[in-house]
Design a protein around this motif. Sequence first.
Motif, PDB file in Angstrom:
ATOM      1  N   SER A  75    -138.102 -56.046  15.269  1.00  7.33           N
ATOM      2  CA  SER A  75    -139.556 -56.291  14.847  1.00  7.33           C
ATOM      3  C   SER A  75    -139.728 -58.075  14.654  1.00  7.33           C
ATOM      4  O   SER A  75    -140.801 -58.445  14.952  1.00  7.33           O
ATOM      5  CB  SER A  75    -140.019 -55.794  13.567  1.00  7.33           C
ATOM      6  N   ASN A  76    -138.717 -58.638  14.245  1.00  7.02           N
ATOM      7  CA  ASN A  76    -138.852 -59.947  13.870  1.00  7.02           C
ATOM      8  C   ASN A  76    -138.895 -60.697  15.242  1.00  7.02           C
ATOM      9  O   ASN A  76    -139.352 -61.857  15.567  1.00  7.02           O
ATOM     10  CB  ASN A  76    -137.630 -60.573  13.120  1.00  7.02           C
ATOM     11  N   ALA A  92    -141.931 -53.554  25.549  1.00 10.17           N
ATOM     12  CA  ALA A  92    -140.881 -53.416  24.213  1.00 10.17           C
ATOM     13  C   ALA A  92    -142.002 -53.161  23.103  1.00 10.17           C
ATOM     14  O   ALA A  92    -143.151 -53.424  23.021  1.00 10.17           O
ATOM     15  CB  ALA A  92    -140.581 -54.672  23.989  1.00 10.17           C
ATOM     16  N   TYR A  93    -141.520 -52.478  22.287  1.00  6.60           N
ATOM     17  CA  TYR A  93    -142.401 -52.154  20.738  1.00  6.60           C
ATOM     18  C   TYR A  93    -141.421 -52.336  19.613  1.00  6.60           C
ATOM     19  O   TYR A  93    -140.243 -52.153  19.865  1.00  6.60           O
ATOM     20  CB  TYR A  93    -142.959 -50.656  20.925  1.00  6.60           C
ATOM     21  N   ALA A 104    -141.387 -46.118  14.559  1.00  3.94           N
ATOM     22  CA  ALA A 104    -140.982 -46.278  15.700  1.00  3.94           C
ATOM     23  C   ALA A 104    -140.429 -44.934  16.240  1.00  3.94           C
ATOM     24  O   ALA A 104    -140.553 -44.882  17.621  1.00  3.94           O
ATOM     25  CB  ALA A 104    -139.907 -47.264  15.474  1.00  3.94           C
ATOM     26  N   LEU A 105    -139.969 -44.135  15.382  1.00  3.47           N
ATOM     27  CA  LEU A 105    -139.431 -42.763  15.990  1.00  3.47           C
ATOM     28  C   LEU A 105    -140.653 -42.022  16.392  1.00  3.47           C
ATOM     29  O   LEU A 105    -140.525 -41.181  17.598  1.00  3.47           O
ATOM     30  CB  LEU A 105    -138.627 -42.113  14.560  1.00  3.47           C
ATOM     31  N   ARG A 106    -141.553 -41.884  15.742  1.00  2.00           N
ATOM     32  CA  ARG A 106    -142.803 -41.114  16.319  1.00  2.00           C
ATOM     33  C   ARG A 106    -143.334 -41.895  17.534  1.00  2.00           C
ATOM     34  O   ARG A 106    -143.618 -41.149  18.469  1.00  2.00           O
ATOM     35  CB  ARG A 106    -143.917 -41.310  15.214  1.00  2.00           C
ATOM     36  N   ASP A 137    -128.110 -41.031  13.870  1.00  2.00           N
ATOM     37  CA  ASP A 137    -128.725 -39.817  13.524  1.00  2.00           C
ATOM     38  C   ASP A 137    -130.374 -39.960  14.295  1.00  2.00           C
ATOM     39  O   ASP A 137    -130.988 -38.849  14.903  1.00  2.00           O
ATOM     40  CB  ASP A 137    -129.337 -39.205  12.287  1.00  2.00           C
ATOM     41  N   GLY A 138    -131.003 -41.035  14.234  1.00  2.00           N
ATOM     42  CA  GLY A 138    -132.448 -41.287  14.674  1.00  2.00           C
ATOM     43  C   GLY A 138    -132.272 -41.089  16.197  1.00  2.00           C
ATOM     44  O   GLY A 138    -133.356 -40.339  16.723  1.00  2.00           O
ATOM     45  N   ALA A 139    -131.438 -41.446  16.949  1.00  2.00           N
ATOM     46  CA  ALA A 139    -131.381 -40.932  18.489  1.00  2.00           C
ATOM     47  C   ALA A 139    -131.372 -39.587  18.654  1.00  2.00           C
ATOM     48  O   ALA A 139    -131.928 -39.161  19.600  1.00  2.00           O
ATOM     49  CB  ALA A 139    -130.004 -41.677  19.015  1.00  2.00           C
TER      50      ALA A 139
END
Length: 215
Positions: A75-76, A92-93, A104-106, A137-139
Amino acid sequence: MWYTNNQFWTSRALYRWGHRLTSLFCKCMGHLQAHGIQHIPREGGVLLVSNHVSLLDPVIVGSAASREVHYMARSNIFGVPGLGQLIAAYNAYPVNRGAPDLGALRKTISLLQEGNVVLIFPEGTRSVDGTLGKAHDGACFIAHRAGVPTLPVYQSGAEQMLPRGSKRLHRTQLTVTFGKPIDFTGLDKFEVRREMYQHMGRQIMEAIANLRDNL
């Protein structure tokens, strides 16, 4: 399979021209070779899970892919004048580092379910010495919830083109290999979500390692 621009198409003129420029850069500086492009479906959501070795990884994998790619960036970076607007124009987000970023996950899951290609780095950070780490775990959460094909990607050379801490580019050989979709069948046997994600994480990193070992 050698990479050529003839395998890529997008309706967005801005992305198309940007893709041509980054492809030219990767060819001139890295003699880019891409393998397994045929595994990327021409339509529908696709999750690309790649090893992470350099800040250039999104550019290199995006140049090798046959479809328009979306990806997360710290984000920075979006606060850097000019750079933030540039990478946002090329899909990119932002994602906040250091803690789970549900927004970001959603967004990632939404992009995939809308039929887009999204590139993520399951290790979460760049490898120091090129070895593969564990998948976060996010992936696995994204791969499970999005319900789209998950393709492993192994890429090499970027860590030599732009070494960690370096501001100078070096000529080197770039290679990107796209694998077949990972088979996640049998996940219903796990009663604990955490155990399921750990299993999926091992599958993801093993699939990436297999691409590396079969080069």
